[in-house]
Design an enzyme around this catalytic site. Sequence first.
Site, mmCIF file in Angstrom:
data_model
loop_
_atom_site.group_PDB
_atom_site.id
_atom_site.type_symbol
_atom_site.label_atom_id
_atom_site.label_comp_id
_atom_site.label_asym_id
_atom_site.label_seq_id
_atom_site.Cartn_x
_atom_site.Cartn_y
_atom_site.Cartn_z
ATOM 1 N N TYR A 140 23.521 27.883 43.714
ATOM 2 C CA TYR A 140 23.844 29.288 43.509
ATOM 3 C C TYR A 140 25.133 29.639 44.251
ATOM 4 C CZ TYR A 140 23.028 33.671 41.428
ATOM 5 O OH TYR A 140 23.210 34.766 40.642
ATOM 6 N N ARG A 193 30.162 40.780 34.241
ATOM 7 C CA ARG A 193 30.525 40.943 35.651
ATOM 8 C C ARG A 193 29.806 39.862 36.458
ATOM 9 N NH1 ARG A 193 27.488 42.999 39.906
ATOM 10 N NH2 ARG A 193 27.383 40.762 39.887
ATOM 11 N N LYS A 211 19.748 31.169 38.727
ATOM 12 C CA LYS A 211 18.714 32.073 39.248
ATOM 13 C C LYS A 211 17.331 31.517 38.971
ATOM 14 C CE LYS A 211 20.252 35.693 41.276
ATOM 15 N NZ LYS A 211 20.663 37.063 41.416
ATOM 16 N N GLU A 282 20.928 40.610 34.644
ATOM 17 C CA GLU A 282 21.713 39.970 35.693
ATOM 18 C C GLU A 282 23.205 40.019 35.372
ATOM 19 O OE1 GLU A 282 20.077 38.461 38.337
ATOM 20 O OE2 GLU A 282 22.049 38.120 39.188
ATOM 21 N N ASP A 283 23.985 40.512 36.299
ATOM 22 C CA ASP A 283 25.443 40.480 36.178
ATOM 23 C C ASP A 283 25.987 41.120 34.898
ATOM 24 O OD1 ASP A 283 25.437 39.443 38.661
ATOM 25 O OD2 ASP A 283 26.427 37.562 38.194
ATOM 26 N N ASP A 305 18.535 42.933 38.824
ATOM 27 C CA ASP A 305 18.591 42.335 40.153
ATOM 28 C C ASP A 305 19.779 42.841 40.965
ATOM 29 O OD1 ASP A 305 17.512 40.547 42.070
ATOM 30 O OD2 ASP A 305 19.251 39.263 41.711
ATOM 31 N N ASP A 306 20.892 43.105 40.295
ATOM 32 C CA ASP A 306 22.083 43.555 41.034
ATOM 33 C C ASP A 306 21.869 44.941 41.622
ATOM 34 O OD1 ASP A 306 23.750 41.266 40.158
ATOM 35 O OD2 ASP A 306 23.274 42.129 38.216
ATOM 36 N N ASN A 445 30.101 38.827 46.955
ATOM 37 C CA ASN A 445 30.126 37.408 46.608
ATOM 38 C C ASN A 445 31.228 37.130 45.604
ATOM 39 O OD1 ASN A 445 27.947 36.361 48.071
ATOM 40 N ND2 ASN A 445 26.495 37.243 46.619
HETATM 41 P P1 NAD Z 1 30.272 47.032 40.519
HETATM 42 O O1 NAD Z 1 31.421 46.651 39.693
HETATM 43 O O2 NAD Z 1 29.123 47.731 39.901
HETATM 44 O O3 NAD Z 1 30.776 47.943 41.741
HETATM 45 C C1 NAD Z 1 31.920 47.686 42.494
HETATM 46 C C2 NAD Z 1 32.280 48.954 43.231
HETATM 47 O O4 NAD Z 1 33.310 48.655 44.142
HETATM 48 C C3 NAD Z 1 32.773 50.090 42.339
HETATM 49 O O5 NAD Z 1 32.198 51.291 42.749
HETATM 50 C C4 NAD Z 1 34.269 50.132 42.631
HETATM 51 O O6 NAD Z 1 34.796 51.423 42.510
HETATM 52 C C5 NAD Z 1 34.281 49.689 44.072
HETATM 53 N N1 NAD Z 1 35.588 49.191 44.490
HETATM 54 C C6 NAD Z 1 36.413 48.351 43.840
HETATM 55 N N2 NAD Z 1 37.538 48.192 44.559
HETATM 56 C C7 NAD Z 1 37.409 48.921 45.665
HETATM 57 C C8 NAD Z 1 38.239 49.162 46.784
HETATM 58 N N3 NAD Z 1 39.423 48.594 46.900
HETATM 59 N N4 NAD Z 1 37.788 50.000 47.740
HETATM 60 C C9 NAD Z 1 36.576 50.568 47.633
HETATM 61 N N5 NAD Z 1 35.742 50.361 46.607
HETATM 62 C C10 NAD Z 1 36.162 49.558 45.641
HETATM 63 O O7 NAD Z 1 29.767 45.691 41.208
HETATM 64 P P2 NAD Z 1 28.383 45.435 41.993
HETATM 65 O O8 NAD Z 1 27.382 44.867 41.076
HETATM 66 O O9 NAD Z 1 28.006 46.634 42.761
HETATM 67 O O10 NAD Z 1 28.816 44.236 42.955
HETATM 68 C C11 NAD Z 1 29.805 44.428 43.947
HETATM 69 C C12 NAD Z 1 29.852 43.205 44.835
HETATM 70 O O11 NAD Z 1 28.613 43.044 45.486
HETATM 71 C C13 NAD Z 1 30.137 41.906 44.097
HETATM 72 O O12 NAD Z 1 31.054 41.140 44.828
HETATM 73 C C14 NAD Z 1 28.801 41.205 44.079
HETATM 74 O O13 NAD Z 1 28.936 39.814 44.135
HETATM 75 C C15 NAD Z 1 28.189 41.714 45.360
HETATM 76 N N6 NAD Z 1 26.735 41.634 45.324
HETATM 77 C C16 NAD Z 1 26.124 40.906 46.303
HETATM 78 C C17 NAD Z 1 24.767 40.758 46.308
HETATM 79 C C18 NAD Z 1 24.098 39.973 47.389
HETATM 80 O O14 NAD Z 1 22.973 39.583 47.284
HETATM 81 N N7 NAD Z 1 24.745 39.728 48.475
HETATM 82 C C19 NAD Z 1 24.019 41.331 45.289
HETATM 83 C C20 NAD Z 1 24.659 42.083 44.291
HETATM 84 C C21 NAD Z 1 26.029 42.231 44.329
#
Ligand code: NAD
Length: 588
Positions: A140, A193, A211, A282-283, A305-306, A445
Site C-alpha cells: 500500500y 483522485r 486495499k 475509494e479515491d 473510506d477517504d 499521502n
Molecule cells: P480532496 O481533494 O478532497 O481535498 C484536498 C483539500 O486540500 C481541498 O480542500 C483543497 O482546497 C485543499 N488544498 C489544496 N491545496 C491547498 C493549499 N495549498 N493550501 C491549503 N489547502 C489546500 O482530497 P482528500 O481526499 O481530502 O485528501 C487530501 C490528502 O489527504 C491526500 O494527500 C490524501 O492522500 C490524504 N489522505 C490521507 C489519509 C490517511 O489515512 N493518512 C486518508 C485520506 C486522505
Amino acid sequence: MSYGEVPVPGDLAFRSGRRTLMRTGRTMVFGGVTYPMDRKRDKKDLRIRLPLGVALLRDPAFNKGSAFTEKEREALGIEGLLPPRVHRIEEQLDRSLGNLRRKPNNLDKYIFLAGLQDRNMTLFYRLLLENLEELMPIVYTPTVGEACLEYSYILRRPHGIFVSAKDKGRVAQLLRNARIQDIRIIVVTDGERILGLGDVGADGMGIPAGKLALYTACGGIHPFQALPVTIDVGTENEALLDDPLYIGLKQRRLRGEPYDRLMDEFVSAVQEVFPHALIQFEDFANHNAFRLLRKYQDEVCCFNDDIQGTAAVALAGVYSAVHIKREGLRDQKFLFLGAGEAGLGTGDLMVTAMVNEGLAEHEARQRCWFVDSKGLVVKERSDLSEHKARYAHDHRFIEGFSACVEAVGPTAIIGVSGKPHMFSREVLETMARLNERPIVFALSNPTSKSECTAREAYTWTDGRAIFAGGSPFDPVTLHDRTLVPAQGNNVYIFPGVGLGVIASCAARVTDEMFLAAARTLAKHVSYADLSQGRVYPPLPRIREVSKAIAIEVAEVAYRRGLAGREKPEDVAAFVNSLMYYPEYQHLA
Ligand code: NAD
C-alpha cells in the site's frame, strides 16, 4: 481443465469455523474457494472438487508449490511437476522474504509480491501478515502510488472487475464473471483522485487491489469474499491519453447524467449479484465523493473510506494525543489544512464525538477551523460549498497558513491537503510557542505529499510535537530520546469495520460505527506506546485491533436493528470464527 473429487479429512472439515474451514450457510470455503455443501451428507464423506495436474499448480487458490506433500502429489496428478524436496511453509516464507529483499527498489518489490499473489495466495498472505511493518509500505502507500503511476506497464494478471463507460446496460453481467459469487466486500474507485496523485484513470486499480489485500491481512476477510472494481469513465490525464500503452479508455471523463447513470447501474448491479456485499468507495474526486456518499449511504450498505475511514483514524489519533496531554477532546482547537474529503469527514466525526461528550453542535463546530487552497474558511467568503460553509466562522479572511495558525491559535494542526511542506518551520515553531504539546498530524499521502516529515515536526518543536504521518516515517532520535512516529493509516479502521459488517450482515454503515471504531482503536494504544509518542498501536497488533473493532461495529448493528442475521450468543467468538488465516490445508 481436469477436475477430481478429493476427500476432505473429517477432522479438518469439522474443526469447523476457525481458520481452516469457514462455513457460510450452505457453502464452505476450502483452500480459498467456496463450495456448496450438502448438509445431509455423512460428515466423514465430504469431498471437494479440485483442479488436477498442471491446472492445480496454476491456480493461486490451491497452489502450494513445493509444500505439496508426496501423498498429495500422487493424489492430485502433480508428481514430477515439482522438484522432489517437500518444503514447509516456514521455509517457503524464508525463501520469499530473501528474494523480496534482494529486489533493488520498492516498485520491483511490489511487482514481486503481485507475482507471488498470482502464484500462491496462501503464501502471499502469510508473508504479508508476518511482515506487515516491512511489506505494508510496498503493498500500500507509498509504493502503491508509484505502482499506479506505472500500472499500465506492470500489470500482469488482472484481479477484479473493470467496468467501463462502454459497459452501460451490462454491468451485472460483468460482475457475474467474478470467480466467486459470495462477495462480501467491494472496493471501488473511478481513479480520479488516487492518493494525492490526482487522476490516473484505469491505472487506479492498484488502489482497490491493495486495499483488499489489507482487508485480508489485517482484518481476516477471506480473499475470495473481496472484489476490487475500477469504473473506467475515461481520464483527464493528458499523459495517459497520449500513451499508446495506457490500459484504460482513451476518452475524456464522463460527467453529469451519464456518469451518474453508470454509477447507479453499478450500485444496483451489486445489490442484484452480491446482495450481501459492502461497497467501499475509494479515491473518488471530492466533487463526486460527497455526492455519491450522500446519495447511497441510506440506500445500500456502503461507506467512503477517504471521508469516514480517515475521520475515524484521525479521531482515534486525537483521542490518544489528548490522553498524552491529559486533556479532553473539548479542550482542543483543530485547524485543518485542506477542506476536502479527509478534512471535512474528520471535522464531522470530531463534531459528533464532541457532541457525544456533551457539547452543543455549534460549540463543537467552533473548535474546528479549516484552511483550503484559497485561505481561511470564514463567513465572508462567497465561494464555499455547502459542506464547507458549515465550518465558516465569523472571522476576517486570512490567506497564508502560517498567518492562520497565528490568528486561530490551534492546539492541533491536521494536514489533509495533499500539498507538501505546508507545515513549515515557521508554522511548527508557532505551534510550539502556543502549545506545550502541539498536535501535528501530517496525513497527506504519499510521503512526497506529506505536509512535513516526522523529523521536521519533532526538531522544530523541540521534541514536543505529538506527531502522526499519513505515510510511515522512521523513528527520530532527539536529545537522546527516541520518538516513534505513528502512521495515521485508515488500515487501522476499515478492515475491522468491514469484518463487523460481514459478521452482523449489517444493512447500512453508520457514523456511530466509525465512532465506535475510533474509540476502540484508541483503547488499544498502550502506555508504552504513548510514552514513545505513538498515537496508534504497532502494526503487528492490527488483527487484534480489527477484531475488537469488528465486535463493536457488529454490536452497533444489533443495537440499531441494522443486523441481517440473528445475534450469536458470543459475538466475539463468532467474529473470530470468520477470520481467515493463511495456512495450507493438507488432504488426508
Ligand atoms: P480532496 O481533494 O478532497 O481535498 C484536498 C483539500 O486540500 C481541498 O480542500 C483543497 O482546497 C485543499 N488544498 C489544496 N491545496 C491547498 C493549499 N495549498 N493550501 C491549503 N489547502 C489546500 O482530497 P482528500 O481526499 O481530502 O485528501 C487530501 C490528502 O489527504 C491526500 O494527500 C490524501 O492522500 C490524504 N489522505 C490521507 C489519509 C490517511 O489515512 N493518512 C486518508 C485520506 C486522505
